[in-house]
Design an enzyme around this catalytic site. Structure first.
Site, short mmCIF file in Angstrom:
data_model
loop_
_atom_site.label_atom_id
_atom_site.label_comp_id
_atom_site.label_asym_id
_atom_site.label_seq_id
_atom_site.Cartn_x
_atom_site.Cartn_y
_atom_site.Cartn_z
N GLU A 1 48.94 83.56 -20.38
CA GLU A 1 48.23 83.36 -19.12
C GLU A 1 48.43 84.61 -18.28
O GLU A 1 49.55 85.12 -18.14
CB GLU A 1 48.80 82.13 -18.40
CG GLU A 1 48.08 81.76 -17.12
CD GLU A 1 48.73 80.58 -16.43
OE1 GLU A 1 48.60 80.47 -15.20
OE2 GLU A 1 49.40 79.76 -17.11
N ASP B 1 51.08 79.87 -5.36
CA ASP B 1 52.18 80.64 -5.93
C ASP B 1 53.33 80.77 -4.95
O ASP B 1 53.14 80.95 -3.74
CB ASP B 1 51.69 82.04 -6.34
CG ASP B 1 50.72 81.99 -7.50
OD1 ASP B 1 51.01 81.24 -8.45
OD2 ASP B 1 49.68 82.67 -7.44
#
Length: 265
Positions: free
Chosen positions: A45, A56
């Protein structure tokens, strides 16, 4: 049959590392991708650096900031993927945010992604209810969409996301942002995994908070694969030498996946 299907058809537990391109230094991406393949990664990924990555935590936020300073954009990412594809068939999945994709143009983005050798996409801030156009265009290009389920997802929502995801589902192990965690698993996680198993017709992988070999083993008991992101990114903080980055990443991934360290090179 595309590259993701080929891997899923092997019926083994998957190991999927996450990297931010051109982090921590310019020129590291291709050697790093090669090291991850050599260490036994089943898929990889790769993040699309974005100025406001709401899903995030601070580790990947920082890596995105560094990547943007190092000149990363979608054109650069597609060029790096195309170069990687000359020698490797390991599936590559991009993870990004809808604004940067729409700014490029949805159909243009998917066309360029497929042409360069990208296999699938996770859009962290796009609810599946608003993804019809993405799904339609992706189907035209035989491009894989991976949608997220969380511990807060209802059984009905898990069923819907399983139906909408092309090849597999991404389970967010905890409510919150990405990042390393000392503890992983527990009763809440296990109950979540039982609900996913009962309601998903697709394979599913687990990410967020996996940073140790014991975490990997625990996740593999419940899911078809694991994603390791922040823990790998953190290993590379402050490393300025590409060969050292490669060695660190290879040994870290090898240890997490296989429970041993085998020196590279």
């Amino acid at each position: 049959m595309n590259r993701i299907e080929k891997v899923l058809n092997q019926k083994k537990k998957l190991f999927i590392p996450y990297i931010t391109p051109e982090f921590p230094v310019k020129g590291v991406t291709l050697p790093l991708l090669e090291a991850l393949v050599d260490a036994g990664s089943d898929m990889i990924e790769m993040g699309i650096p974005f100025s406001d990555p709401i899903a995030d935590g601070p580790t990947i936020q920082h890596s995105s900031y560094v990547a943007l300073k190092n000149g990363v954009n979608l054109k650069k990412i597609f060029s790096l993927v195309a170069e990687f594809r000359k020698n490797y068939s390991t599936p590559l999945i991009l993870m990004g945010y809808i604004n940067s994709i729409l700014a490029w143009g949805l159909e243009k983005f998917i066309c360029e992604a497929v042409s360069s050798g990208v296999d699938g996409l996770i859009v962290a801030d796009l609810p599946v209810e608003e993804a019809d156009e993405l799904i339609r265009v992706s189907q035209d290009f035989k491009f894989s969409n991976i949608f997220l389920v969380a511990p807060t997802s209802s059984d009905e929502r898990i069923k819907m996301i399983s139906e909408k995801s092309t090849h597999f589902v991404y389970c967010v192990s905890v409510t919150g942002v990405t990042g390393e965690r000392e503890d992983f698993g527990g009763e809440e996680f296990e109950n979540f995994m039982r609900r996913v198993k009962a309601n998903s017709k697709k394979p599913y992988v687990v990410g967020f908070g996996i940073s140790k070999r014991e975490h990997v083993m625990r996740a593999w008991q419940w899911a078809d694969g694991v994603v390791v992101g922040s823990a790998l990114i953190k290993q590379l903080f402050g490393v300025e030498d590409i060969s050292k980055c490669v060695k660190i990443a290879y040994e870290f991934i090898n240890e997490l996946k296989n429970g041993l360290v085998e020196a590279k090179g």
